[in-house]
Structure formats: C-alpha cells, structure tokens
Design an enzyme around this catalytic site. Structure first.
Site, PDB file in Angstrom:
ATOM      1  N   ILE A  12      51.037   3.710   0.998  1.00 54.04           N
ATOM      2  CA  ILE A  12      51.148   3.260  -0.387  1.00 54.04           C
ATOM      3  C   ILE A  12      50.455   4.226  -1.353  1.00 54.04           C
ATOM      4  O   ILE A  12      50.904   4.405  -2.497  1.00 54.04           O
ATOM      5  CB  ILE A  12      50.631   1.809  -0.568  1.00 54.04           C
ATOM      6  CG1 ILE A  12      51.164   1.215  -1.855  1.00 54.04           C
ATOM      7  CG2 ILE A  12      49.110   1.726  -0.520  1.00 54.04           C
ATOM      8  CD1 ILE A  12      52.655   1.137  -1.959  1.00 54.04           C
ATOM      9  N   SER A  34      39.527  10.095   2.790  1.00 53.67           N
ATOM     10  CA  SER A  34      40.432   9.778   3.882  1.00 53.67           C
ATOM     11  C   SER A  34      39.965  10.478   5.140  1.00 53.67           C
ATOM     12  O   SER A  34      39.408  11.576   5.070  1.00 53.67           O
ATOM     13  CB  SER A  34      41.843  10.256   3.523  1.00 53.67           C
ATOM     14  OG  SER A  34      42.666  10.228   4.654  1.00 53.67           O
ATOM     15  N   ARG A  35      40.256   9.827   6.279  1.00 55.59           N
ATOM     16  CA  ARG A  35      39.904  10.468   7.553  1.00 55.59           C
ATOM     17  C   ARG A  35      40.955  11.499   7.931  1.00 55.59           C
ATOM     18  O   ARG A  35      40.702  12.382   8.717  1.00 55.59           O
ATOM     19  CB  ARG A  35      39.787   9.398   8.650  1.00 55.59           C
ATOM     20  CG  ARG A  35      38.707   8.371   8.355  1.00 55.59           C
ATOM     21  CD  ARG A  35      38.868   7.139   9.209  1.00 55.59           C
ATOM     22  NE  ARG A  35      40.215   6.585   9.068  1.00 55.59           N
ATOM     23  CZ  ARG A  35      40.655   5.509   9.704  1.00 55.59           C
ATOM     24  NH1 ARG A  35      39.863   4.884  10.531  1.00 55.59           N
ATOM     25  NH2 ARG A  35      41.885   5.076   9.521  1.00 55.59           N
ATOM     26  N   LYS A  88      46.878  -5.092  -2.815  1.00 46.68           N
ATOM     27  CA  LYS A  88      47.107  -6.444  -2.323  1.00 46.68           C
ATOM     28  C   LYS A  88      47.180  -6.436  -0.795  1.00 46.68           C
ATOM     29  O   LYS A  88      47.576  -5.421  -0.244  1.00 46.68           O
ATOM     30  CB  LYS A  88      48.394  -7.043  -2.897  1.00 46.68           C
ATOM     31  CG  LYS A  88      49.650  -6.174  -2.791  1.00 46.68           C
ATOM     32  CD  LYS A  88      50.310  -5.840  -1.495  1.00 46.68           C
ATOM     33  CE  LYS A  88      50.577  -6.858  -0.460  1.00 46.68           C
ATOM     34  NZ  LYS A  88      51.488  -6.317   0.618  1.00 46.68           N
ATOM     35  N   ASP A 166      52.134 -10.123   4.944  1.00 46.53           N
ATOM     36  CA  ASP A 166      51.841  -8.890   4.176  1.00 46.53           C
ATOM     37  C   ASP A 166      52.943  -8.652   3.130  1.00 46.53           C
ATOM     38  O   ASP A 166      52.633  -8.523   1.946  1.00 46.53           O
ATOM     39  CB  ASP A 166      51.658  -7.682   5.108  1.00 46.53           C
ATOM     40  CG  ASP A 166      51.430  -6.410   4.308  1.00 46.53           C
ATOM     41  OD1 ASP A 166      50.304  -6.189   3.844  1.00 46.53           O
ATOM     42  OD2 ASP A 166      52.413  -5.661   4.088  1.00 46.53           O
TER      43      ASP A 166
HETATM   44  P1  NAP Z   1      48.554   2.521   5.968  1.00 46.70           P
HETATM   45  O1  NAP Z   1      49.365   3.691   5.529  1.00 46.70           O
HETATM   46  O2  NAP Z   1      48.731   2.038   7.374  1.00 46.70           O
HETATM   47  O3  NAP Z   1      47.008   2.745   5.770  1.00 46.70           O
HETATM   48  C1  NAP Z   1      46.458   3.244   4.585  1.00 46.70           C
HETATM   49  C2  NAP Z   1      45.223   4.053   4.903  1.00 46.70           C
HETATM   50  O4  NAP Z   1      44.161   3.177   5.226  1.00 46.70           O
HETATM   51  C3  NAP Z   1      45.367   4.964   6.109  1.00 46.70           C
HETATM   52  O5  NAP Z   1      45.925   6.176   5.739  1.00 46.70           O
HETATM   53  C4  NAP Z   1      43.932   5.096   6.572  1.00 46.70           C
HETATM   54  O6  NAP Z   1      43.316   6.099   5.812  1.00 46.70           O
HETATM   55  C5  NAP Z   1      43.273   3.842   6.109  1.00 46.70           C
HETATM   56  N1  NAP Z   1      42.955   2.949   7.231  1.00 46.70           N
HETATM   57  C6  NAP Z   1      43.810   2.359   8.098  1.00 46.70           C
HETATM   58  N2  NAP Z   1      43.125   1.599   8.962  1.00 46.70           N
HETATM   59  C7  NAP Z   1      41.825   1.721   8.633  1.00 46.70           C
HETATM   60  C8  NAP Z   1      40.631   1.194   9.151  1.00 46.70           C
HETATM   61  N3  NAP Z   1      40.641   0.349  10.186  1.00 46.70           N
HETATM   62  N4  NAP Z   1      39.460   1.544   8.580  1.00 46.70           N
HETATM   63  C9  NAP Z   1      39.445   2.375   7.510  1.00 46.70           C
HETATM   64  N5  NAP Z   1      40.565   2.912   6.976  1.00 46.70           N
HETATM   65  C10 NAP Z   1      41.726   2.586   7.530  1.00 46.70           C
HETATM   66  O7  NAP Z   1      48.811   1.264   4.994  1.00 46.70           O
HETATM   67  P2  NAP Z   1      49.643   1.134   3.658  1.00 46.70           P
HETATM   68  O8  NAP Z   1      51.038   0.769   3.980  1.00 46.70           O
HETATM   69  O9  NAP Z   1      49.395   2.283   2.770  1.00 46.70           O
HETATM   70  O10 NAP Z   1      48.967  -0.194   3.087  1.00 46.70           O
HETATM   71  C11 NAP Z   1      47.653  -0.218   2.549  1.00 46.70           C
HETATM   72  C12 NAP Z   1      47.523  -1.437   1.672  1.00 46.70           C
HETATM   73  O11 NAP Z   1      48.514  -1.337   0.638  1.00 46.70           O
HETATM   74  C13 NAP Z   1      47.797  -2.752   2.404  1.00 46.70           C
HETATM   75  O12 NAP Z   1      46.929  -3.739   1.934  1.00 46.70           O
HETATM   76  C14 NAP Z   1      49.237  -3.076   2.041  1.00 46.70           C
HETATM   77  O13 NAP Z   1      49.493  -4.464   2.035  1.00 46.70           O
HETATM   78  C15 NAP Z   1      49.325  -2.502   0.641  1.00 46.70           C
HETATM   79  N6  NAP Z   1      50.677  -2.142   0.244  1.00 46.70           N
HETATM   80  C16 NAP Z   1      51.501  -1.461   1.085  1.00 46.70           C
HETATM   81  C17 NAP Z   1      52.819  -1.199   0.720  1.00 46.70           C
HETATM   82  C18 NAP Z   1      53.782  -0.456   1.618  1.00 46.70           C
HETATM   83  O14 NAP Z   1      54.975  -0.350   1.286  1.00 46.70           O
HETATM   84  N7  NAP Z   1      53.349   0.109   2.727  1.00 46.70           N
HETATM   85  C19 NAP Z   1      53.286  -1.617  -0.521  1.00 46.70           C
HETATM   86  C20 NAP Z   1      52.401  -2.247  -1.393  1.00 46.70           C
HETATM   87  C21 NAP Z   1      51.108  -2.505  -0.993  1.00 46.70           C
HETATM   88  P3  NAP Z   1      42.873   7.464   6.383  1.00 46.70           P
HETATM   89  O15 NAP Z   1      43.520   7.671   7.708  1.00 46.70           O
HETATM   90  O16 NAP Z   1      43.436   8.277   5.308  1.00 46.70           O
HETATM   91  O17 NAP Z   1      41.397   7.391   6.425  1.00 46.70           O
END
Ligand code: NAP
Length: 308
Positions: A12, A34-35, A88, A166
């Site tokens: 996101i 970010s890691r 969110k 989610d």
């Molecule tokens: P993601 O790509 O799986 O994770 C986002 C980042 O969070 C990863 O790049 C990682 O960062 C970090 N992360 C993951 N697990 C972690 C942990 N256990 N401890 C610390 N950092 C961690 O997720 P995403 O889809 O972007 O979603 C993130 C949030 O945005 C969620 O709450 C989701 O509901 C919301 N969201 C997502 C979307 C969508 O379409 N995907 C849309 C709207 C909102 P690093 O590896 O960079 O450290």
C-alpha cells in the site's frame, strides 16, 4: 510543506502513499523506514528509533505496516512528539486504539485513523442521498480473490490479521459513514480454514433501529472480477454503490460525485494536513467495533485448508 516519514514500504505504501505524497504541494516524503524497501531519492532508515532521533524535522509519521506491529510504532512516534497517520484498520484491538488516542491527547499531537474507502468518489453522494430517506433494506457484498489482492501476505491469516475482514472492514467503513443512524451486529458466521487463524469468509446481520433488513457477505475466494457492492432499498428509491464506492447508481441512473479533490489517498493526506494545522485528531473506531463484534458473537465453521 509537511515532512512525513513512511513506515513499512510494502504494497500500500508503494501503490498509494508514495504517489499521493509526491503529487501534493503540501507534503514532502522526507524518509522511509523499512527492513527491505526503499523509495528512489528518499533517505532510507531500517531502524525506526534512529529515524525519530536523527530527524526532528519530520513532524508526521505515516504507518503502513500491518495492524499487529502498528501499535508499537505509533506509541513510539507519539512519545517522540510526532503526529501519526494510521492505515486501516487502526489497530489490532479496540483497546490499543483507545490507548493511542489518550497518548496523542496527552502529547498534544494529531492522530488520524484513516479509512481510505470512505474517500472513494461516490461515498459522499450516497451519504447525502440516504440522509433524507427511510431505509428498508441494505445488503453488502464484498467478495474478491485473496490470491490476487494479497499475494503471499501471510499476516492476513495470522492472529490479528483480520482475514476476510481486512477488505471487509472497508465496506464497514463506508457503511458507518453513509448510514444516518448507528446499527449493531446481531449475528454472524465466520469460516476459518482448518490451517489458518483468521476467517476466509463471513456473513452477518445487523439490527437497525427502525427494523430495516441489513447484512453482509464477505468472501475471499471469489474468482475473477471482485464484487465490492452496497445495495440499499428505501421507501423512496434504490441505491447501488459499486466498485468500492467509486460508482453509484440511484434509481438505475448513474449519480455524480460531489465536487472536491479526487482520489482516496490524496484526500486522506489533505485531511491529515488539516488535522495537523488545527491541532485535532480523528479516530472513528465504528468499523473496527463491528469486526470485533463479529469475532465475539460469530458462530465458527471450519472449512477446507487454504494454500496460496
Ligand atoms: P504488506 O505489503 O504485506 O506489508 C507492508 C509492510 O509492513 C511490509 O513491507 C513490511 O515492511 C512491514 N511489515 C510486515 N510485517 C511486519 C511485521 N510483522 N513487523 C513489522 N513490519 C512488518 O501490507 P500492505 O498490503 O501494504 O498493507 C499494510 C496495511 O495497509 C494493512 O493494514 C492493510 O490493511 C492496509 N491496506 C492495504 C491495501 C492493499 O491493497 N494491500 C489497501 C489499503 C490498505 P518492511 O519489510 O518494509 O519493513
């Protein structure tokens, strides 16, 4: 210009936050934390506390990590006197969101629990239309393919990851925005794959104060085109909100969006700029409360294991 650090450079952050910040004249992406991920041309940290210590110029922290790790980042940012924007859902539990609200109030910083779907183009029009009508029936259908929309994101199936809620909480964020009266969940049924900790499908019925029939149907195994629809029947017409709030049909005719800035994330950052300028917070937990209620009262069914 407000300098912001983006934390968690995943799906996101890259898809929406970076373009929205880059396109705004009010915001500057001053650092990432970010890691693994980086953004070209932006100072990258892999240690959040180091970023906070080294960059007092960064007044806002925007958290794009999943819900379970988010509280710890938010609490440290607030303790360091930074304004905080939460993706969110705003947290893994209601209590931790209340705790963050109290911390932000005490520290005198702004906390914004964002709900991007509420900023979809036609949501405000739907809200205005429903405000003047008596509701008879409302059905939410939010069905998509988790393998396409969350490829390999195991956290969605781990405890606190919400599972099908989610995406489903996006529908609930629209529902709680467009309904003129509060409703509460009366019953729910949750399908848990036998090898996972969160549900892959869920259905529920709400109690409406005037007796309108209301329910939701969330599914994460819908093949092909996703269905993100809220349909309402009132005593004076029907409404169909489609495409996650991006399209609206009233009595069969396509409705216009109300004037204003376009795009969900540009609107979120514009609202955050207002909150910072006015010294206010905005933390509406109604969508997360419905999810918590579903986990509290929902009947549980065990279904086939899920593999990516
Ligand atoms: P993601 O790509 O799986 O994770 C986002 C980042 O969070 C990863 O790049 C990682 O960062 C970090 N992360 C993951 N697990 C972690 C942990 N256990 N401890 C610390 N950092 C961690 O997720 P995403 O889809 O972007 O979603 C993130 C949030 O945005 C969620 O709450 C989701 O509901 C919301 N969201 C997502 C979307 C969508 O379409 N995907 C849309 C709207 C909102 P690093 O590896 O960079 O450290």
């Amino acid at each position: 210009m407000i300098e912001v650090a983006l934390v968690g450079i995943g799906k996101i952050a890259v898809d929406q936050h970076v373009p929205a910040i880059s396109a705004s004249r009010d915001w500057e992406l001053a650092a990432t934390v970010s890691r693994h991920g980086t953004v070209a041309g932006v100072t990258a940290y892999d240690d959040f506390d180091e970023m906070l210590a080294e960059r007092p110029d960064i007044r806002v922290v925007s958290l794009c990590v999943p819900p379970v790790p988010r509280f710890s980042y938010a609490a440290r940012a607030i303790a360091a006197g930074r304004h905080v924007m939460l993706e969110k859902p705003p947290g893994a539990t209601l209590s931790e969101c209340h705790a963050l609200e109290a911390m932000a109030r005490e520290a005198g910083v702004s906390l914004y629990a964002t709900w991007h779907s509420r900023q979809a183009d036609k949501v405000a029009t739907a809200r205005a239309w429903l405000a003047e009508r008596s509701l008879r029936k409302l059905e939410i259908r939010w069905r998509e393919d988790v393998r396409y929309w969350h490829p390999g994101q195991d956290w969605v199936f781990e405890a606190g990851g919400l599972g099908v809620f989610d995406p489903g909480i996006n529908a609930l964020s629209i529902l709680t925005e467009i309904l003129p009266v509060p409703v509460h969940l009366a019953e729910a049924e949750l399908d848990f794959p036998e090898n996972r900790e969160t549900p892959i499908a869920a259905r529920g019925r709400f109690r409406h104060p005037d007796g309108a029939e209301m329910g939701f149907d969330f599914d994460w195994l819908e093949p092909g085109t996703p269905v993100w629809t809220i349909e309402a029947e009132t005593e004076s017409g029907t409404m169909r909100l489609e495409n996650g709030g991006g399209a609206l049909w009233i009595d069969g005719a396509e409705a216009e969006a109300l004037p204003g800035l376009s795009g969900e994330y540009p609107r979120l950052y514009a609202r955050m700029a207002e909150l910072v300028a006015s010294g206010q917070s905005e933390v509406d937990l109604a969508p997360l409360r419905h999810v918590a209620d579903a986990f509290l009262i929902g009947r549980r069914r065990t279904v086939a294991p899920f593999h990516w």
